[in-house]
Design a protein around this motif. Structure first.
Motif, PDB file in Angstrom:
ATOM      1  N   GLU A   1    -114.997 -37.079  68.188  1.00 49.46           N
ATOM      2  CA  GLU A   1    -115.659 -38.417  68.497  1.00 49.46           C
ATOM      3  C   GLU A   1    -115.184 -39.304  69.131  1.00 49.46           C
ATOM      4  O   GLU A   1    -113.832 -39.644  68.957  1.00 49.46           O
ATOM      5  CB  GLU A   1    -116.331 -38.665  67.273  1.00 49.46           C
ATOM      6  N   ARG A   2    -115.659 -40.359  69.998  1.00 54.81           N
ATOM      7  CA  ARG A   2    -115.262 -41.417  70.519  1.00 54.81           C
ATOM      8  C   ARG A   2    -115.402 -42.554  69.354  1.00 54.81           C
ATOM      9  O   ARG A   2    -116.348 -42.871  69.040  1.00 54.81           O
ATOM     10  CB  ARG A   2    -115.916 -41.747  72.044  1.00 54.81           C
ATOM     11  N   VAL A   3    -114.284 -43.096  68.992  1.00 54.92           N
ATOM     12  CA  VAL A   3    -114.279 -44.362  68.104  1.00 54.92           C
ATOM     13  C   VAL A   3    -114.180 -45.514  68.702  1.00 54.92           C
ATOM     14  O   VAL A   3    -114.417 -46.536  67.731  1.00 54.92           O
ATOM     15  CB  VAL A   3    -113.283 -44.005  66.816  1.00 54.92           C
ATOM     16  N   GLU A   4    -113.566 -45.529  69.664  1.00 58.50           N
ATOM     17  CA  GLU A   4    -113.282 -46.907  70.484  1.00 58.50           C
ATOM     18  C   GLU A   4    -113.187 -46.515  72.146  1.00 58.50           C
ATOM     19  O   GLU A   4    -113.010 -45.331  72.342  1.00 58.50           O
ATOM     20  CB  GLU A   4    -112.188 -47.857  70.239  1.00 58.50           C
ATOM     21  N   GLU A   5    -113.053 -47.594  72.900  1.00 56.66           N
ATOM     22  CA  GLU A   5    -113.172 -47.127  74.418  1.00 56.66           C
ATOM     23  C   GLU A   5    -111.612 -46.293  74.572  1.00 56.66           C
ATOM     24  O   GLU A   5    -110.585 -46.904  74.025  1.00 56.66           O
ATOM     25  CB  GLU A   5    -113.118 -48.436  75.062  1.00 56.66           C
TER      26      GLU A   5
END
Length: 64
Positions: free
Chosen positions: A17-21
């Motif tokens: 998953e992307r948790v921040e940019e």
């Protein structure tokens, strides 16, 4: 690098998953979670510093 992933051989990836940019966390079936930071600046995940263009274990699995 080899030492880090030695315990993950054969483990199934449960989540990516992307948790921040430009910061992604991959979670494996043994509970280990590794963050990869593609930014030109450090990030912090779960209170752990992830260096710019680097990676860090942000959660230890049951085998570690």
């Amino acid at each position: 690098f080899r030492e880090l992933f030695q315990d993950l051989q054969g483990c199934i990836i449960l989540k990516h998953e992307r948790v921040e940019e430009r910061v992604f966390v991959t979670t494996y079936e043994n509970g280990t979670a590794i963050a990869v930071n593609y930014n030109d600046y450090d990030a912090e995940i779960n209170g752990i510093q992830v260096p710019q263009r680097g990676y860090a274990v942000v959660e230890r699995g049951s085998n570690q």
